[in-house]
Design an enzyme around this catalytic site. Sequence first.
Site, PDB file in Angstrom:
ATOM      1  N   LYS A  35      -0.290  -1.765   0.448  1.00 30.47           N
ATOM      2  CA  LYS A  35      -0.574  -2.601   1.244  1.00 30.47           C
ATOM      3  C   LYS A  35      -1.619  -2.006   1.727  1.00 30.47           C
ATOM      4  O   LYS A  35      -2.114  -3.815   2.287  1.00 30.47           O
ATOM      5  CB  LYS A  35       0.401  -1.608   2.812  1.00 30.47           C
ATOM      6  CG  LYS A  35       1.867  -1.529   1.567  1.00 30.47           C
ATOM      7  CD  LYS A  35       3.123  -1.443   3.219  1.00 30.47           C
ATOM      8  CE  LYS A  35       2.660  -0.279   3.617  1.00 30.47           C
ATOM      9  NZ  LYS A  35       3.530   1.028   2.990  1.00 30.47           N
ATOM     10  N   THR A  36      -2.293  -1.268   2.329  1.00 28.07           N
ATOM     11  CA  THR A  36      -3.661  -1.069   2.492  1.00 28.07           C
ATOM     12  C   THR A  36      -4.781  -2.377   1.493  1.00 28.07           C
ATOM     13  O   THR A  36      -5.728  -2.550   2.316  1.00 28.07           O
ATOM     14  CB  THR A  36      -3.859  -0.069   2.883  1.00 28.07           C
ATOM     15  OG1 THR A  36      -3.061   0.834   4.092  1.00 28.07           O
ATOM     16  CG2 THR A  36      -5.115   0.716   3.754  1.00 28.07           C
ATOM     17  N   ASP A 220      -2.453  -4.093   9.945  1.00 24.19           N
ATOM     18  CA  ASP A 220      -2.421  -2.920   9.225  1.00 24.19           C
ATOM     19  C   ASP A 220      -0.652  -2.104   9.864  1.00 24.19           C
ATOM     20  O   ASP A 220      -1.208  -2.169  10.664  1.00 24.19           O
ATOM     21  CB  ASP A 220      -3.386  -2.072   8.577  1.00 24.19           C
ATOM     22  CG  ASP A 220      -2.146  -1.420   7.254  1.00 24.19           C
ATOM     23  OD1 ASP A 220      -1.727  -1.576   6.688  1.00 24.19           O
ATOM     24  OD2 ASP A 220      -3.628  -0.131   6.419  1.00 24.19           O
ATOM     25  N   GLU A 221      -0.056  -1.309   9.274  1.00 26.30           N
ATOM     26  CA  GLU A 221       1.261  -0.606  10.197  1.00 26.30           C
ATOM     27  C   GLU A 221       1.480  -1.442  10.988  1.00 26.30           C
ATOM     28  O   GLU A 221       2.045  -1.043  12.368  1.00 26.30           O
ATOM     29  CB  GLU A 221       0.124   0.780  10.579  1.00 26.30           C
ATOM     30  CG  GLU A 221      -0.808   1.536   9.685  1.00 26.30           C
ATOM     31  CD  GLU A 221      -0.171   2.215   8.773  1.00 26.30           C
ATOM     32  OE1 GLU A 221       1.293   2.422   9.195  1.00 26.30           O
ATOM     33  OE2 GLU A 221      -0.120   3.443   8.010  1.00 26.30           O
ATOM     34  N   GLN A 256       8.234   3.613   7.866  1.00 28.89           N
ATOM     35  CA  GLN A 256       7.405   4.453   8.452  1.00 28.89           C
ATOM     36  C   GLN A 256       7.479   4.315   9.654  1.00 28.89           C
ATOM     37  O   GLN A 256       6.092   4.728   9.866  1.00 28.89           O
ATOM     38  CB  GLN A 256       6.126   4.315   7.162  1.00 28.89           C
ATOM     39  CG  GLN A 256       6.273   5.096   6.143  1.00 28.89           C
ATOM     40  CD  GLN A 256       4.327   4.545   5.529  1.00 28.89           C
ATOM     41  OE1 GLN A 256       4.217   5.095   5.711  1.00 28.89           O
ATOM     42  NE2 GLN A 256       5.219   3.302   4.408  1.00 28.89           N
ATOM     43  N   ARG A 641       2.539  11.618   1.968  1.00 31.07           N
ATOM     44  CA  ARG A 641       1.482  12.042   1.353  1.00 31.07           C
ATOM     45  C   ARG A 641       1.104  12.436   0.521  1.00 31.07           C
ATOM     46  O   ARG A 641      -0.460  12.195   0.011  1.00 31.07           O
ATOM     47  CB  ARG A 641       0.657  12.369   2.970  1.00 31.07           C
ATOM     48  CG  ARG A 641       1.280  11.747   4.717  1.00 31.07           C
ATOM     49  CD  ARG A 641       0.320  10.599   4.592  1.00 31.07           C
ATOM     50  NE  ARG A 641       2.381   9.232   4.267  1.00 31.07           N
ATOM     51  CZ  ARG A 641       1.537   8.099   3.706  1.00 31.07           C
ATOM     52  NH1 ARG A 641       0.853   8.195   4.109  1.00 31.07           N
ATOM     53  NH2 ARG A 641       2.639   7.551   3.467  1.00 31.07           N
TER      54      ARG A 641
HETATM   55  P1  ATP Z   1       1.040   3.915   3.732  1.00 31.92           P
HETATM   56  O1  ATP Z   1       2.640   3.091   3.794  1.00 31.92           O
HETATM   57  O2  ATP Z   1       0.999   5.070   2.833  1.00 31.92           O
HETATM   58  O3  ATP Z   1      -0.076   3.724   3.747  1.00 31.92           O
HETATM   59  P2  ATP Z   1      -0.145   1.485   1.458  1.00 31.92           P
HETATM   60  O4  ATP Z   1       1.053   1.171   1.275  1.00 31.92           O
HETATM   61  O5  ATP Z   1      -0.853   1.123   2.108  1.00 31.92           O
HETATM   62  O6  ATP Z   1       0.280   3.758   1.821  1.00 31.92           O
HETATM   63  P3  ATP Z   1      -1.905   2.209  -0.283  1.00 31.92           P
HETATM   64  O7  ATP Z   1      -2.865   3.455   0.726  1.00 31.92           O
HETATM   65  O8  ATP Z   1      -2.990   0.564  -0.195  1.00 31.92           O
HETATM   66  O9  ATP Z   1      -1.167   2.404   0.218  1.00 31.92           O
HETATM   67  O10 ATP Z   1      -2.371   3.013  -1.459  1.00 31.92           O
HETATM   68  C1  ATP Z   1      -1.716   4.040  -1.757  1.00 31.92           C
HETATM   69  C2  ATP Z   1      -2.602   4.741  -3.320  1.00 31.92           C
HETATM   70  O11 ATP Z   1      -1.963   3.897  -4.754  1.00 31.92           O
HETATM   71  C3  ATP Z   1      -3.957   4.352  -3.192  1.00 31.92           C
HETATM   72  O12 ATP Z   1      -4.452   5.835  -3.603  1.00 31.92           O
HETATM   73  C4  ATP Z   1      -4.699   3.732  -4.072  1.00 31.92           C
HETATM   74  O13 ATP Z   1      -5.742   3.542  -4.571  1.00 31.92           O
HETATM   75  C5  ATP Z   1      -3.739   3.389  -5.068  1.00 31.92           C
HETATM   76  N1  ATP Z   1      -3.121   2.402  -4.889  1.00 31.92           N
HETATM   77  C6  ATP Z   1      -2.620   1.220  -4.840  1.00 31.92           C
HETATM   78  N2  ATP Z   1      -2.487  -0.394  -5.945  1.00 31.92           N
HETATM   79  C7  ATP Z   1      -3.010   0.319  -7.053  1.00 31.92           C
HETATM   80  C8  ATP Z   1      -2.966  -0.273  -7.959  1.00 31.92           C
HETATM   81  N3  ATP Z   1      -2.687  -1.436  -8.179  1.00 31.92           N
HETATM   82  N4  ATP Z   1      -3.440  -0.436  -9.408  1.00 31.92           N
HETATM   83  C9  ATP Z   1      -3.987   1.777  -9.074  1.00 31.92           C
HETATM   84  N5  ATP Z   1      -3.646   2.404  -8.311  1.00 31.92           N
HETATM   85  C10 ATP Z   1      -3.421   1.522  -6.818  1.00 31.92           C
HETATM   86 MG    MG Z   2      -1.835   2.484   3.944  1.00 35.22          MG
END
Ligand code: ATP
Ligand code: MG
Length: 749
Positions: A35-36, A220-221, A256, A641
Amino acid sequence: MDISQIIDPLNKAQRQAVCSEAQNTLVLAGAGSGKTRVLVHRIAWLVQVENISPYGIMAVTFTNKAAGEMRFRIENLLKMPLRNMWVGTFHGLAHRLLRAHWKDAKLVENFQIIDSDDQLRLIKRIMKEQGIDDKKHPPREVSWFINECKDNGQRVEHLSPTEFYNREYLLDIYAQYEDLCQRTGMVDFAELLLRAHELWLYQPHVLKHYQQRFGHILVDEFQDTNTIQYAWLKVLSGNNLPATNISTFVVGDDDQSIYGWRGAKIAHIREFTEDFTAQSHKTDATKKTAPIAETIRLEQNYRSTGNILEAANSVIAHNTERLGKELWTQDSDGDLLQIYRAFNEIDEAAYVISQLEKYIDQGGKRNNIAILYRSNAQSQPYEYELVKRGIPYRVYGGLRFYDRAEIKDALAYMRLLSNRQDDAALERIINTPTRGIGQRTVDNIRQHAKQKQLNLWHSALEMLADKALTSRAASAVQKFIDLIEELSIQDDELTLAEQVSAVIEATMLKEFHGKENSERAQAKMENLDELVNAAKRFDDQGDPLLEAVREGLAQDETPQYTNPMAEFLAHAALEGGEGQAEEWQECVQLMSLHSAKGLEFELVFLGGLEQGLFPHKNALQSSDPSRLEEERRLCYVGITRARKQLHITHAQMRTIYGRSEPCRSSQFLTEIPASLVTQVRDIANPLMDNSLVNESDEGEVSIGQLVNHKKFGDGLVIDVEGSGARARVQVNFDDYGKRWLMLHIANLL
Ligand code: ATP
Ligand code: MG
């Protein structure tokens, strides 16, 4: 134009989100699904492909640190600085708005942000003046009440007195508190948000300016926005005016949402699509066919191994109030989760530290390790072990640098220098360092202030003029007044760092805090020096968000705020303590589960999985089942995490309020399928099979003995400490130098 860097590192659903043409987009997805990442790439896409000026983009993050990282990542993708883009927390953005539009917001120019401590002090003072018994009505509850009202957008006049039958004092204190803050130029955290919301509501020309400025708002969040933050977004993006072209893009995960206790509402996720569908269409001809609101789900997790993800999915499946999402990974199953049943919190910490030492010895980086816990007080035993073994670490979310007593003293002087009306600051320092102004004198000044409707500073001045103080008190108060006046005179010629330094010197704060000959005193003096450094850094670097705001206002007539001292003070109030000086150092990270949101680490330790601690006893005792669900979401956040390895620990005995008490393991442990875990205790710690410590191993090793360790080789025992499960030895290894080891784990021969 090379857009491959923006698009290639994304999967199909992520790409769809990044390039979404809908006016409003909700990305609803589980932990670690990107997402981020999508948010960051979306901004890069907007700038590079859609030619949107960074000037027209606002991104909201959850911490200042996250804001800094987001800006850095986008600039890296685009290979250009984006100084005039707004990136910050809701509080940070609201603060900037209020600084720029203080007149419209009905504030004084040099208004001061106060923290919860100051707020409590003011409330106590009001209660004392009103003769309200603070034993019967704890001031903390009053402050919760006031903050809750503000989070819901309610001023005193919005509250109906009939609903406060028998609790009228709450309304009274709220009214007096608002009045006092307004008179003295104080703004608390909740007020920042409420005021910024009112700025939209009551000053249409300001709202219009920003509606014209911002084409894109990204959050975000999103699951943790509270009522007033959501309302602020809604008004800005044109909920009340049909003609805005603002596009909103929010990402979040209902599983979350962990700030319900602070007013966050998961329901906003559900409401988003409804509320934001009601908006007008874009007028841009090319976007005519674009949907108004779109929900995109991301289902692939890129963060964790299969086992970790399955454990997280199993735990959260026990919640009933969910929007429902799938989450899978292509990654291998990875290691099993390790569960360690410790004897007590000391043993727990010793286990954790020995495990992380192992990881470091195998080439792991300290930065990749996190120790997470439910409550901040749990950090202490870990810190003790880490210090002892000389492993660098950082505690997030504990006492911030700017919250330390000596720093708050120095800041209070500066606050009073920039604003004589700052009663909270004056109360803090009128007799710090001690200068012979007793409590009775302060009470007198307060009393006079109340009678004459003055702030404390002017009350003191009047009493001096009227000779209303005893001669000893008068001379002490006069000295204090002279000190402040003298310091004010030099203000203009000095840099910010010089001003800070001058304050510390003239007030003799260093001498005062350093007079004990102890390590603590030494640390306090060093902190005061560090404050000067912080001011210097602030002066050199400025604040990117502030510059972005200024740029936005250049065409306006709106007054600009340029007092560096006031800016620095606001920075100190809002900075989350994430930017401590030691940040460069590669170290183990300790933090509460709440502060771990959004972050990821290769190796994670999740401690204190015990009923009453986690889930927290307040949730267990509550009649509201959603409280327990929030605890479970917190557990889900914790598990997710971890990228590669997860250790979960719980203790059989824990010292709570100085008493050692037996603990039951957390119900969340039973929610993790047995097939995913290994119970470490039976393997690594055979001595601990009974809940009683086996004392017979004491003295197995003695000082001067030569020993051999599987990894470290030969060494000489130079110290022995503790007994039973807590027994530790310090060995000077021939090849590895001095190390502390847990005796029952070390397997010394
Ligand atoms: P959270 O809910 O904990 O905030 P999130 O959904 O925001 O998580 P991110 O932090 O953006 O998730 O991504 C999680 C991990 O996966 C990061 O290390 C990111 O770089 C990696 N990632 C995300 N998408 C891809 C992709 N398409 N290919 C490879 N790595 C990815
Ligand atoms: Mg995130």
